[in-house]
Motif scaffolding. Structure first.
Motif, PDB file in Angstrom:
ATOM      1  N   MET A 106      50.632  24.531  -4.442  1.00 22.55           N
ATOM      2  CA  MET A 106      51.736  25.257  -5.081  1.00 22.55           C
ATOM      3  C   MET A 106      53.045  24.916  -4.381  1.00 22.55           C
ATOM      4  SD  MET A 106      52.311  29.378  -5.460  1.00 22.55           S
ATOM      5  CE  MET A 106      50.804  29.536  -6.441  1.00 22.55           C
ATOM      6  N   VAL A 107      54.090  24.631  -5.163  1.00 26.21           N
ATOM      7  CA  VAL A 107      55.404  24.324  -4.610  1.00 26.21           C
ATOM      8  C   VAL A 107      56.248  25.588  -4.611  1.00 26.21           C
ATOM      9  CG1 VAL A 107      57.502  22.974  -4.872  1.00 26.21           C
ATOM     10  CG2 VAL A 107      55.296  21.944  -5.422  1.00 26.21           C
ATOM     11  N   ALA A 108      56.760  25.963  -3.449  1.00 27.11           N
ATOM     12  CA  ALA A 108      57.582  27.174  -3.335  1.00 27.11           C
ATOM     13  C   ALA A 108      58.944  26.945  -3.972  1.00 27.11           C
ATOM     14  CB  ALA A 108      57.746  27.556  -1.870  1.00 27.11           C
ATOM     15  N   SER A 109      59.459  27.962  -4.640  1.00 26.85           N
ATOM     16  CA  SER A 109      60.784  27.911  -5.247  1.00 26.85           C
ATOM     17  C   SER A 109      61.589  29.090  -4.731  1.00 26.85           C
ATOM     18  CB  SER A 109      60.672  27.971  -6.774  1.00 26.85           C
ATOM     19  OG  SER A 109      61.951  27.969  -7.367  1.00 26.85           O
ATOM     20  N   ILE A 110      62.688  28.789  -4.022  1.00 22.00           N
ATOM     21  CA  ILE A 110      63.510  29.832  -3.407  1.00 22.00           C
ATOM     22  C   ILE A 110      64.925  29.719  -3.938  1.00 22.00           C
ATOM     23  CG2 ILE A 110      64.409  30.753  -1.238  1.00 22.00           C
ATOM     24  CD1 ILE A 110      61.977  29.596   0.154  1.00 22.00           C
ATOM     25  N   SER A 111      65.479  30.835  -4.369  1.00 24.51           N
ATOM     26  CA  SER A 111      66.853  30.850  -4.854  1.00 24.51           C
ATOM     27  C   SER A 111      67.806  30.497  -3.724  1.00 24.51           C
ATOM     28  CB  SER A 111      67.187  32.233  -5.411  1.00 24.51           C
ATOM     29  OG  SER A 111      68.575  32.326  -5.673  1.00 24.51           O
ATOM     30  N   LEU A 112      68.786  29.652  -4.028  1.00 26.91           N
ATOM     31  CA  LEU A 112      69.759  29.274  -3.005  1.00 26.91           C
ATOM     32  C   LEU A 112      70.588  30.459  -2.549  1.00 26.91           C
ATOM     33  CD1 LEU A 112      71.019  25.843  -4.372  1.00 26.91           C
ATOM     34  CD2 LEU A 112      69.644  26.249  -2.339  1.00 26.91           C
ATOM     35  N   ASN A 113      70.710  31.468  -3.400  1.00 24.94           N
ATOM     36  CA  ASN A 113      71.472  32.656  -3.014  1.00 24.94           C
ATOM     37  C   ASN A 113      70.803  33.424  -1.884  1.00 24.94           C
ATOM     38  OD1 ASN A 113      73.531  32.265  -4.878  1.00 24.94           O
ATOM     39  ND2 ASN A 113      72.387  33.255  -6.516  1.00 24.94           N
ATOM     40  N   ARG A 114      69.538  33.128  -1.622  1.00 20.71           N
ATOM     41  CA  ARG A 114      68.810  33.793  -0.536  1.00 20.71           C
ATOM     42  C   ARG A 114      68.888  33.006   0.770  1.00 20.71           C
ATOM     43  NH1 ARG A 114      62.948  34.652  -2.798  1.00 20.71           N
ATOM     44  NH2 ARG A 114      62.681  35.544  -0.701  1.00 20.71           N
ATOM     45  N   ILE A 115      69.522  31.844   0.744  1.00 18.68           N
ATOM     46  CA  ILE A 115      69.632  31.009   1.932  1.00 18.68           C
ATOM     47  C   ILE A 115      71.012  31.204   2.547  1.00 18.68           C
ATOM     48  CG2 ILE A 115      69.628  28.646   2.821  1.00 18.68           C
ATOM     49  CD1 ILE A 115      67.767  27.900   0.520  1.00 18.68           C
ATOM     50  N   GLU A 116      71.046  31.604   3.802  1.00 15.70           N
ATOM     51  CA  GLU A 116      72.316  31.823   4.505  1.00 15.70           C
ATOM     52  C   GLU A 116      72.635  30.612   5.360  1.00 15.70           C
ATOM     53  OE1 GLU A 116      74.342  34.859   7.772  1.00 15.70           O
ATOM     54  OE2 GLU A 116      72.546  35.461   6.664  1.00 15.70           O
ATOM     55  N   ILE A 117      73.856  30.073   5.193  1.00 10.61           N
ATOM     56  CA  ILE A 117      74.294  28.929   5.987  1.00 10.61           C
ATOM     57  C   ILE A 117      75.360  29.419   6.967  1.00 10.61           C
ATOM     58  CG2 ILE A 117      75.246  26.599   5.933  1.00 10.61           C
ATOM     59  CD1 ILE A 117      74.425  26.437   2.994  1.00 10.61           C
ATOM     60  N   PRO A 118      75.084  29.405   8.267  1.00  7.91           N
ATOM     61  CA  PRO A 118      76.082  29.864   9.239  1.00  7.91           C
ATOM     62  C   PRO A 118      77.331  28.985   9.204  1.00  7.91           C
ATOM     63  CG  PRO A 118      73.905  29.683  10.242  1.00  7.91           C
ATOM     64  CD  PRO A 118      73.827  29.002   8.907  1.00  7.91           C
ATOM     65  N   ALA A 119      78.475  29.557   9.603  1.00  2.00           N
ATOM     66  CA  ALA A 119      79.726  28.797   9.657  1.00  2.00           C
ATOM     67  C   ALA A 119      79.563  27.580  10.561  1.00  2.00           C
ATOM     68  CB  ALA A 119      80.851  29.686  10.166  1.00  2.00           C
ATOM     69  N   GLY A 120      80.054  26.454  10.083  1.00  2.00           N
ATOM     70  CA  GLY A 120      79.957  25.213  10.832  1.00  2.00           C
ATOM     71  C   GLY A 120      78.652  24.460  10.641  1.00  2.00           C
ATOM     72  N   GLN A 121      77.739  25.011   9.827  1.00  3.06           N
ATOM     73  CA  GLN A 121      76.448  24.376   9.597  1.00  3.06           C
ATOM     74  C   GLN A 121      76.343  23.874   8.156  1.00  3.06           C
ATOM     75  OE1 GLN A 121      74.249  23.959  12.216  1.00  3.06           O
ATOM     76  NE2 GLN A 121      75.985  24.794  13.364  1.00  3.06           N
ATOM     77  N   ARG A 122      75.287  23.132   7.885  1.00  4.44           N
ATOM     78  CA  ARG A 122      75.054  22.593   6.549  1.00  4.44           C
ATOM     79  C   ARG A 122      73.570  22.410   6.317  1.00  4.44           C
ATOM     80  NH1 ARG A 122      78.773  18.007   6.394  1.00  4.44           N
ATOM     81  NH2 ARG A 122      79.956  19.479   7.651  1.00  4.44           N
ATOM     82  N   ILE A 123      73.192  22.343   5.052  1.00  9.85           N
ATOM     83  CA  ILE A 123      71.812  22.021   4.711  1.00  9.85           C
ATOM     84  C   ILE A 123      71.815  20.792   3.811  1.00  9.85           C
ATOM     85  CG2 ILE A 123      71.004  24.400   4.924  1.00  9.85           C
ATOM     86  CD1 ILE A 123      70.968  24.550   1.860  1.00  9.85           C
ATOM     87  N   TYR A 124      70.719  20.052   3.845  1.00 11.45           N
ATOM     88  CA  TYR A 124      70.577  18.847   3.026  1.00 11.45           C
ATOM     89  C   TYR A 124      69.380  19.010   2.096  1.00 11.45           C
ATOM     90  CZ  TYR A 124      73.736  16.648   6.398  1.00 11.45           C
ATOM     91  OH  TYR A 124      74.820  16.345   7.194  1.00 11.45           O
ATOM     92  N   LEU A 125      69.581  18.633   0.855  1.00  7.69           N
ATOM     93  CA  LEU A 125      68.499  18.627  -0.123  1.00  7.69           C
ATOM     94  C   LEU A 125      68.344  17.193  -0.632  1.00  7.69           C
ATOM     95  CD1 LEU A 125      69.496  21.845  -2.132  1.00  7.69           C
ATOM     96  CD2 LEU A 125      67.834  21.649  -0.268  1.00  7.69           C
ATOM     97  N   HIS A 126      67.129  16.710  -0.632  1.00  8.57           N
ATOM     98  CA  HIS A 126      66.878  15.314  -0.983  1.00  8.57           C
ATOM     99  C   HIS A 126      66.253  15.191  -2.373  1.00  8.57           C
ATOM    100  CE1 HIS A 126      67.771  14.429   3.204  1.00  8.57           C
ATOM    101  NE2 HIS A 126      66.842  15.307   3.570  1.00  8.57           N
ATOM    102  N   ASP A 127      66.434  14.024  -2.977  1.00  7.19           N
ATOM    103  CA  ASP A 127      65.844  13.700  -4.285  1.00  7.19           C
ATOM    104  C   ASP A 127      66.238  14.723  -5.347  1.00  7.19           C
ATOM    105  OD1 ASP A 127      64.501  11.456  -3.207  1.00  7.19           O
ATOM    106  OD2 ASP A 127      62.933  12.779  -2.432  1.00  7.19           O
ATOM    107  N   ILE A 128      67.518  15.064  -5.378  1.00  7.25           N
ATOM    108  CA  ILE A 128      68.056  15.996  -6.375  1.00  7.25           C
ATOM    109  C   ILE A 128      68.598  15.191  -7.548  1.00  7.25           C
ATOM    110  CG2 ILE A 128      69.773  17.807  -6.811  1.00  7.25           C
ATOM    111  CD1 ILE A 128      67.579  18.646  -4.868  1.00  7.25           C
ATOM    112  N   ASP A 129      68.029  15.391  -8.729  1.00  6.47           N
ATOM    113  CA  ASP A 129      68.556  14.655  -9.884  1.00  6.47           C
ATOM    114  C   ASP A 129      69.752  15.396 -10.464  1.00  6.47           C
ATOM    115  OD1 ASP A 129      67.639  16.691 -11.639  1.00  6.47           O
ATOM    116  OD2 ASP A 129      65.745  15.670 -11.982  1.00  6.47           O
TER     117      ASP A 129
END
Length: 215
Positions: A1-24
């Motif tokens: 099973m592939v987990a699906s999490i809303s981006l609104n539930r992900i907190e990005i601290p100031a000065g940080q970033r997240i990377y998502l790969h293989d996004i069409d």
């Protein structure tokens, strides 16, 4: 099973970033819709790689000050301009999207008055973009794909100017927008001094300096 999490539930601290790969492209559009317009984060996308970043207050101050200094230059030279700030610029055919720290239309400024939606298949890209690189570098590939002619990048305490030539950016010492003025040196010097000044004071000092240049 592939987990699906809303981006609104992900907190990005100031000065940080997240990377998502293989996004069409369809996934990118859905992510932008989910993130919404009223947010502090900014995105950069190129060829399936998506970066979502949260700027620091230091980043925001530098961005705003550089934008004001650019406006001083434009005002003192009586040049027309229009800014679309950190609007989302994207083009599916180039698999690219970017939200600059700020951007300015100069040659094409009148075409952007009252613009409510951007479509880079018919609308021009901004003539000049501003990027502040404090925690990580700007996504240059997206800018190259979208064809933004000039980028001002603030990095390591200095203003660095890049222009697009044959599809790639090269660093130059003189801004083609202000070919007779020492913009790079003047703004870098002012930014270094501005840490001990109010932003309003820094702008006044720079305006006086520009007027000396123009005598």
């Amino acid at each position: 099973m592939v987990a699906s999490i809303s981006l609104n539930r992900i907190e990005i601290p100031a000065g940080q970033r997240i990377y998502l790969h293989d996004i069409d492209w369809q996934e990118l559009e859905q992510i932008l819709l989910e993130l919404g317009d009223k947010r502090a984060t900014r995105i950069a996308y190129f060829d399936g790689e998506l970066e979502i970043r949260m700027p620091l207050p230091e980043h925001e101050r530098a961005k705003v000050l550089i934008s004001y200094l650019l406006v001083v230059l434009l005002e003192e030279l009586d040049l027309p301009w229009e800014s679309l700030g950190s609007s989302t610029f994207k083009k599916e055919s180039m698999k690219a999207g970017i939200e600059p720290d700020d951007c300015f239309y100069l040659k094409n400024c009148r075409a952007m008055i009252r613009k409510k939606r951007l479509d880079l298949t018919i609308d021009p890209p901004p003539d000049l973009a501003i990027e502040v690189d404090l925690t990580s570098p700007t996504q240059i590939s997206a800018y190259e794909a979208l064809g933004v002619p000039e980028i001002w990048r603030y990095k390591n305490g200095k203003l660095v100017i890049f222009i697009l030539a044959d599809g790639h950016y090269i660093e130059v010492s003189i801004s083609p927008t202000f070919p007779t003025l020492p913009v790079r040196e003047g703004i870098s010097r002012l930014l270094e001094r501005s840490t001990e000044m109010l932003m309003s004071e820094a702008i006044k000092v720079f305006r006086q300096e520009v007027r000396q240049w123009l005598k």
